[in-house]
Structures are given as C-alpha cells and as structure tokens.
Enzyme design. Structure first.
Site, mmCIF file in Angstrom:
data_model
loop_
_atom_site.group_PDB
_atom_site.id
_atom_site.type_symbol
_atom_site.label_atom_id
_atom_site.label_comp_id
_atom_site.label_asym_id
_atom_site.label_seq_id
_atom_site.Cartn_x
_atom_site.Cartn_y
_atom_site.Cartn_z
ATOM 1 N N ARG A 26 12.020 3.890 18.709
ATOM 2 C CA ARG A 26 13.335 3.256 18.692
ATOM 3 C C ARG A 26 13.520 2.338 19.898
ATOM 4 O O ARG A 26 14.639 1.991 20.253
ATOM 5 C CB ARG A 26 14.444 4.325 18.684
ATOM 6 N N ARG A 230 6.447 -25.804 34.809
ATOM 7 C CA ARG A 230 7.093 -26.633 35.822
ATOM 8 C C ARG A 230 7.198 -28.044 35.245
ATOM 9 O O ARG A 230 6.525 -28.386 34.280
ATOM 10 C CB ARG A 230 6.256 -26.664 37.090
ATOM 11 N N HIS A 231 8.010 -28.866 35.888
ATOM 12 C CA HIS A 231 8.084 -30.270 35.481
ATOM 13 C C HIS A 231 6.745 -30.935 35.782
ATOM 14 O O HIS A 231 5.966 -30.448 36.603
ATOM 15 C CB HIS A 231 9.200 -30.975 36.248
ATOM 16 N N ASN A 237 6.508 -35.795 44.691
ATOM 17 C CA ASN A 237 5.317 -34.977 44.931
ATOM 18 C C ASN A 237 4.180 -35.815 45.506
ATOM 19 O O ASN A 237 3.355 -35.301 46.249
ATOM 20 C CB ASN A 237 4.840 -34.292 43.654
ATOM 21 N N ARG A 283 13.431 -34.818 36.499
ATOM 22 C CA ARG A 283 12.014 -34.504 36.290
ATOM 23 C C ARG A 283 11.763 -33.455 35.211
ATOM 24 O O ARG A 283 10.723 -33.463 34.571
ATOM 25 C CB ARG A 283 11.337 -34.141 37.616
ATOM 26 N N GLU A 307 16.550 -26.843 40.895
ATOM 27 C CA GLU A 307 15.679 -26.332 41.960
ATOM 28 C C GLU A 307 16.485 -25.736 43.118
ATOM 29 O O GLU A 307 17.639 -26.119 43.344
ATOM 30 C CB GLU A 307 14.775 -27.480 42.462
ATOM 31 N N TYR A 347 15.878 -17.774 48.223
ATOM 32 C CA TYR A 347 15.410 -17.226 46.943
ATOM 33 C C TYR A 347 16.396 -16.199 46.406
ATOM 34 O O TYR A 347 16.655 -16.142 45.212
ATOM 35 C CB TYR A 347 14.026 -16.582 47.106
ATOM 36 N N HIS A 372 11.700 -25.708 37.768
ATOM 37 C CA HIS A 372 11.127 -26.027 39.077
ATOM 38 C C HIS A 372 10.413 -24.813 39.664
ATOM 39 O O HIS A 372 10.665 -23.696 39.265
ATOM 40 C CB HIS A 372 12.252 -26.470 40.006
ATOM 41 N N LEU A 376 11.145 -21.046 38.710
ATOM 42 C CA LEU A 376 10.139 -20.463 37.838
ATOM 43 C C LEU A 376 9.555 -19.183 38.442
ATOM 44 O O LEU A 376 9.321 -18.195 37.740
ATOM 45 C CB LEU A 376 9.044 -21.493 37.620
HETATM 46 C C1 LIG Z 1 7.575 -32.193 44.044
HETATM 47 O O1 LIG Z 1 8.709 -32.985 43.727
HETATM 48 C C2 LIG Z 1 9.965 -32.356 43.658
HETATM 49 C C3 LIG Z 1 10.996 -33.461 43.564
HETATM 50 O O2 LIG Z 1 10.706 -34.364 42.598
HETATM 51 C C4 LIG Z 1 10.270 -31.550 44.896
HETATM 52 O O3 LIG Z 1 11.386 -30.726 44.670
HETATM 53 C C5 LIG Z 1 9.080 -30.715 45.291
HETATM 54 O O4 LIG Z 1 9.359 -30.072 46.500
HETATM 55 C C6 LIG Z 1 7.862 -31.615 45.407
HETATM 56 N N1 LIG Z 1 6.720 -30.915 45.961
HETATM 57 C C7 LIG Z 1 5.956 -31.434 46.918
HETATM 58 C C8 LIG Z 1 4.873 -30.626 47.439
HETATM 59 O O5 LIG Z 1 6.130 -32.526 47.360
#
Ligand SMILES: *[C@@H]1O[C@H](CO)[C@@H](O)[C@H](O)[C@H]1NC(C)=O
Ligand SMILES: *[C@@H]1O[C@H](CO)[C@@H](O)[C@H](O)[C@H]1NC(C)=O
Ligand SMILES: *[C@@H]1O[C@H](CO)[C@@H](O)[C@H](O)[C@H]1NC(C)=O
Length: 462
Positions: A26, A230-231, A237, A283, A307, A347, A372, A376
């Site tokens: 159950r 993730r995006h 980045n 993103r 994020e 967090y 993000h 995630l």
């Molecule tokens: C990757 O890009 C996003 C913003 O577009 C950001 O929040 C994240 O910290 C970036 N990571 C790095 C390592 O730059």
C-alpha cells in the site's frame, strides 16, 4: 501554507513518532522513505525504523506461512522485531538528536496501535498514525511488482514465485487487519484512501505534524520520472561571471536544440505527457524553447526556480569576488550551505523557497525541469537524499540530462550527456578562483581534457 525555516519551530520537547498503518503493497515504505528525505531536506532530524528489517535479522527470507497468525514461532519473532524497533526508536529520541521517527511496520491491529501509543506516551513522544488504504487492484499490483523486484526479502528469487508468495503474505495480514475507526478518535491520524484521492485528518495538534501531513497528502505512487537539466552554457559562463540574466551562448543554443532528442533517448513511455518547468531567467527559457516547439507540452515559468541570488556579487567573476570580498570568499568555502551572499541568498534560503516546488512536484507526474546549478543541486539533494553539507559541492555538469525515477526503495538515476562541449563551472572546495579560460587557443572544454587537468582549476557557478 506559510514557509517557515523548520529549525525555528522545533521546541525542545517536540518528538513525533509517525506510525505507518496498512496492508503490504500500500505504499507504506515509499511514504516513510519520502517523509524522511523531506524532513532531512528541510533540516528536521528524522529516521525510519523498519520493523521488517529487524525481523530480517532473524529470518532473512521467510515463506508466506511465517506470517500466518496461527504460526506461533513466526508470531513470536514478529513481536520481538516490533519491540526491538520501538526500543531502538525510544533510545534514539533519548539520545537527544531525533525529532521525528517513522515506524514502518505492517501489523495493523487496534491492540498493536494502543501498545505503540502507550509506549510513546510514557516516553513523552507524540504519535501520528498514517494509514494507507487502497482497494484499487491495479495500484496494488503495480506495487507488488515493485516490491518483489526491489525488496530485500526476495533478492535473487524467481519473480513469479516471489509475486505469488507476496500475495499469500498479504492474505495472512488481511486476516487480522483492522482499519483505524471511530473508537480511535483520541489518536492523531491521517487516512489516505487510494493514495490521496480521499484524505481524512483527525486531531492534528502542532505545526510540524501539520506540515508533515500536508506533505504526505500530496504524495502519489503512480509511476513517473523527473528530468533535470541545467540551462545551456550562457554568455556569462564564457567569461566566468556569475548571476545576471544573459543569453545562452552558441554552444548553449546547440544544447537547447539537442535537448528534445536527448529527452526522447532517455526513454519516455508511450502517451506520456511531460510538463516543462523553467525559471524566469532567459537562459533556462531559451534552453527549453525547442522542447516546447517540438512537443507542444505544457510549459510553466517559476520565479522560485531562479538561480541563487548572489547579491552584491551578481555579475562578478570569482576572481573579482576573491579580490573584493576575500573574507566572504573564505567564509563561503567554510560553510557553503549556510553562507549568505551580502544582499543575496544562501543554499538554505534556496531550499526554503523551493519547498512549494517540491510540493507541486510531488503532486505532478512527468516533469522536466530546466534550471540553474544551485537550484538543481537542492532539488537533486531532495530526491537523492544528499546531506546538506555535501549538496552545495555536488557536480552537476552542463549539457547533461538527469533522469530520476522514484521507486519504493529509493530513486533510480540515469544521466544522458549531450555531445556538446561547455566550460566546466565546477570549483572544488578550497580551490583557487581562477576561471578556466575559454579561448580559441584552448578550445577544448575541461571535461574533455586529459585527466591530469586538476578539477580545482575549473570554475563553479554558484
Ligand atoms: C554561468 O552563467 C550564469 C549566468 O548566465 C551564471 O549564473 C553562472 O554563475 C555562470 N557560471 C560561471 C562559471 O561563469
Ligand atoms: C499483530 O499484533 C497483535 C497485537 O499485538 C498480535 O496479537 C498479532 O498476532 C500480530 N499479528 C501479526 C501478523 O504480526
Ligand atoms: C540577448 O539576445 C537578444 C536578441 O538577440 C538581444 O536583444 C539582447 O540584448 C541579449 N541580451 C543580453 C543580456 O545580452
């Protein structure tokens, strides 16, 4: 329901024993396991005491007649197992750390409930009975199949014989089963009929119990999967900046285009409806846009999936943060879970704002979430039971689809990597803040480089 950080609502003497009531198959173990993970995730120390596993110490693989009420030897062993579980539970509470214990047992008689209630009252522990009633044959069969393939009782046995044995075992329990009735109105209890289609709640007294009941009433046991991604790589980045609301890069766009096929490859049962969730940031919406176009699935944007807010550090690189706010950089490494960016979030804050997402996710069936890294990690930690101090350091690579399938005894995980390079955004604890440069002279992503490439050189997102 108002969201309150659970650490502040536990008074010194609140101890709750959640007693699972119901016939086998159950969903009791599933509910117990989930409730424990949920409580741990929101910061409430909880543990499951499974009478079956105490019994297994003496009788590892009993035949169905062991559970016959007229089998005296079986009866004695089962009683001993229940006593051992309850004694351990009380010692665990007395040792001072426990707040919620979940007693996962099968014998459901009034006499047994009264015995548990009295033992708990003596020890100053509140009891909350959770009864799962199910007369939907299909659901029971699905559960039996699940149990016979995953329960330790049937490890290495012929599945057909195991299923037959298990049905006989259930018949033996049916002989003595007593549902919670009007004579037991003095107990605090919840009755879940056909997994949440009807819920009866009696005498809930405190905040923690009501939170738990709210959570439990959202659960269902229909088979489903949850996909996490993730995006795609973002423009930020490429330069190692954090936060902001940038567009995805060219390779991020390649991932977005590859995502529908990756999802198909991960295995979707026929006629499955999948709902798409993203944050409100560009993103993630851009990463999910082809999913929508290709499948016509319903799509939702959630602010709660945005994020982790890096406050004054938004838009900076880790080198710049280490330079401008050196103490903060060190403090974050020290206790990343609780560290809160100036003017931003920790967090722990993210977990609190994600709680409604988790509730909604429990109510839903198949969902793909594009979000993000920090968010995630928190969602993943909930499903995979990752301890708080570890979750902020977990690696969740870019351009990878994670498929989670909840089972009675845990969650299955599969990962599907798109063959599209991206900067690694992972930085190990205590490592330097140097960004993994990403130029024409260094065209390979760190993930593709030789293993000699120290992960400490890589960068992390949040
Ligand atoms: C990757 O890009 C996003 C913003 O577009 C950001 O929040 C994240 O910290 C970036 N990571 C790095 C390592 O730059
Ligand atoms: C269940 O508990 C009752 C009362 O403690 C006991 O008499 C009965 O034999 C038990 N049955 C099983 C199947 O464990
Ligand atoms: C993102 O792309 C759009 C359209 O190409 C452009 O108008 C916008 O300025 C870009 N945004 C950022 C933050 O680069």
């Amino acid at each position: 329901m108002a969201l309150i950080d659970m650490r502040y609502v536990q008074s010194d003497d609140s101890k709750i024993c959640v007693v699972m009531v119901g016939l086998p198959a159950r969903g009791k173990s599933l509910i117990s396991g989930k409730a424990m993970r949920y409580l741990g995730w929101v910061g409430v120390p909880a543990r499951v005491f499974n009478v079956g596993s105490y019994r297994r110490n003496n009788t590892p693989q009993p035949a169905a007649n062991f559970f016959d009420p007229h089998n005296e030897e079986g009866e004695r062993m089962r009683r001993a197992a229940a006593e051992a579980a309850l004694d351990d539970m009380i010692s665990w509470f007395n040792a001072g750390k426990g707040v919620v214990a979940i007693l996962d047992a099968t014998n459901s008689t009034k006499k047994r409930r009264q015995w548990i209630y009295e033992k708990c009252s003596e020890a100053n522990i509140e009891t909350l009975f959770v009864e799962s009633i199910c007369d939907d044959e299909d659901l029971i069969m699905t559960n039996i199949l699940e149990v016979k393939t995953t329960s330790p009782d049937y490890k290495g046995q012929d599945p057909e014989l195991a299923a037959l044995d298990f049905r006989n075992r259930i018949r033996n329990y049916e002989k003595v089963y007593e549902t919670i009735d009007d004579g037991e109105k003095h107990y605090t209890y919840v009755k879940l009929i056909n997994v949440g289609s009807t819920v009866i709640i009696n005498q809930i007294k405190d905040y923690l119990s009501s939170r738990l009941v709210y959570y439990i009433q959202n659960l269902h046991i229909k088979p489903r999967s949850i996909w996490l991604s993730r995006h795609g790589e973002s423009e930020y980045n490429l330069t190692g900046r954090i936060g902001g609301d940038s567009n995805i890069s060219e390779r991020g766009e390649a991932y977005a285009r590859a995502l529908p096929e990756l999802l198909r490859k991960s295995g979707i049962p026929p006629n499955t409806k999948i709902v798409i969730w993203t944050s409100t940031l560009r993103r993630t919406i851009q990463t999910a846009r082809h999913l929508k176009a290709e499948t016509g699935f319903e799509k939702l944007e959630w602010k709660a999936l945005d994020e982790l807010d890096s406050g004054v550090c938004d838009g900076l690189t880790y080198e710049q943060i280490a330079e401008k706010y050196p103490e903060d950089f060190a403090a974050r490494d020290e206790d990343k879970y609780n560290y809160r960016y100036r003017g931003g979030e920790s967090y722990r804050d993210v977990v609190i704002r994600l709680e409604p997402i988790i509730m909604e996710l429990e109510r839903s069936e198949n969902v793909i979430i594009v979000t993000h890294q920090a968010v995630l990690r928190c969602i993943y930690a909930y499903f995979m039971n990752v301890p708080q101090e570890q979750s902020p350091w977990m690696e969740v690579p870019l351009h990878t689809l994670i498929k989670l399938t909840p089972r009675a005894y845990g969650t299955d995980e599969e990962r599907f990597k798109a063959d599209i390079p991206a900067v690694s955004t992972w930085r190990g604890k205590g490592s330097s803040a140097r960004h993994q440069d990403y130029t024409a002279a260094n065209p390979k992503s760190p993930e593709q480089e030789a293993p000699s490439e120290a992960p400490a050189e890589a960068k992390e997102e949040k």
